[in-house]
Enzyme design. Structure first.
Site, mmCIF file in Angstrom:
data_model
loop_
_atom_site.group_PDB
_atom_site.id
_atom_site.type_symbol
_atom_site.label_atom_id
_atom_site.label_comp_id
_atom_site.label_asym_id
_atom_site.label_seq_id
_atom_site.Cartn_x
_atom_site.Cartn_y
_atom_site.Cartn_z
ATOM 1 N N GLY A 1 0.837 -1.185 0.000
ATOM 2 C CA GLY A 1 0.000 0.000 0.000
ATOM 3 C C GLY A 1 0.876 1.240 0.000
ATOM 4 N N GLN B 1 2.924 10.014 1.398
ATOM 5 C CA GLN B 1 4.211 9.332 1.485
ATOM 6 C C GLN B 1 5.141 9.703 0.329
ATOM 7 O OE1 GLN B 1 2.240 5.313 2.312
ATOM 8 N NE2 GLN B 1 4.194 5.190 3.421
ATOM 9 N N CYS C 1 5.893 0.032 7.556
ATOM 10 C CA CYS C 1 5.501 1.209 6.800
ATOM 11 C C CYS C 1 6.677 1.643 5.940
ATOM 12 C CB CYS C 1 5.088 2.332 7.755
ATOM 13 S SG CYS C 1 4.588 3.857 6.934
ATOM 14 N N LEU C 2 6.413 1.939 4.683
ATOM 15 C CA LEU C 2 7.475 2.364 3.776
ATOM 16 C C LEU C 2 8.132 3.666 4.222
ATOM 17 C CD1 LEU C 2 5.760 1.513 0.369
ATOM 18 C CD2 LEU C 2 7.517 0.186 1.580
ATOM 19 N N HIS D 1 -4.476 1.321 7.452
ATOM 20 C CA HIS D 1 -3.127 1.889 7.530
ATOM 21 C C HIS D 1 -2.977 3.046 6.537
ATOM 22 C CE1 HIS D 1 1.369 1.478 7.976
ATOM 23 N NE2 HIS D 1 1.289 2.105 6.814
ATOM 24 N N GLU D 2 -3.387 2.810 5.294
ATOM 25 C CA GLU D 2 -3.257 3.857 4.269
ATOM 26 C C GLU D 2 -4.212 5.013 4.533
ATOM 27 O OE1 GLU D 2 -0.632 3.666 2.620
ATOM 28 O OE2 GLU D 2 -0.262 1.551 2.989
ATOM 29 N N HIS E 1 -2.767 7.424 6.920
ATOM 30 C CA HIS E 1 -1.805 8.357 6.313
ATOM 31 C C HIS E 1 -2.500 9.614 5.790
ATOM 32 C CE1 HIS E 1 2.114 6.469 6.416
ATOM 33 N NE2 HIS E 1 1.635 5.331 5.955
#
Length: 160
Positions: free
Chosen positions: A43, A48, A91-92, A133-134, A137
């Site tokens: 994702g 991000q 998480c990226l 999660h996304e 963000h």
């Protein structure tokens, strides 16, 4: 299409609430998917990559060989189950950090797709976790924000 750089914590754009989208974002969505796959993640939310707009992409099964990319524009969380599960989340934007996060096991979301259609779906299991999660963000929330102060301090010290 392009692979874009992914912002890392503590970049302030990661804690900013994103604005709704009213323009065509098909190019952005293509770049986001390419960036997500290259990362490699499941994702990716627009903040991000430094774009403070309400869009995220996800593909929960591509690592198993089943490509199913999703683009959610201006998503709304309509409902979440009372049942929760706690599990590890990466998480990226927080490379190398895995946090134990409690999430609803089932959610219902509404969003606009790339064709302008309004979509609504119930996500369960890993897809529900990924979408939450996304979605976080887009509201300036990171996995760190779900941790108690001691666990957060430990995670932050691992990033510095």
């Amino acid at each position: 299409m392009a692979v874009l750089p992914i912002l890392r914590w503590p970049d302030s754009r990661l804690t900013t609430v994103c604005a709704e989208i009213s323009t065509d974002v098909s190019g952005l969505a293509a770049d986001m998917l390419e960036t997500m796959y290259a990362a490699p993640g499941r994702g990716l939310a627009a903040p991000q990559i430094g774009v403070l707009q309400r869009i995220f992409v996800m593909d929960c099964t591509w690592k198993e060989g089943n490509f199913a990319p999703r683009v959610l524009i201006n998503p709304e969380l309509l409902w979440r189950s009372a049942e929760t599960a706690t599990g590890p989340e990466g998480c990226l934007s927080l490379p190398g950090i895995t946090s134990q996060v409690s999430r609803a096991t089932s959610i219902r979301m509404r969003w606009t797709d790339l064709n302008g259609a309004i979509c609504e779906e119930t996500f369960t299991g890993f897809a529900a976790i990924c979408a939450q999660h996304e979605f976080d963000h887009l509201n300036g929330i990171l996995t760190l924000d779900h941790l108690d102060p001691a666990a957060r301090a430990l995670a932050e010290s691992a990033m510095i």
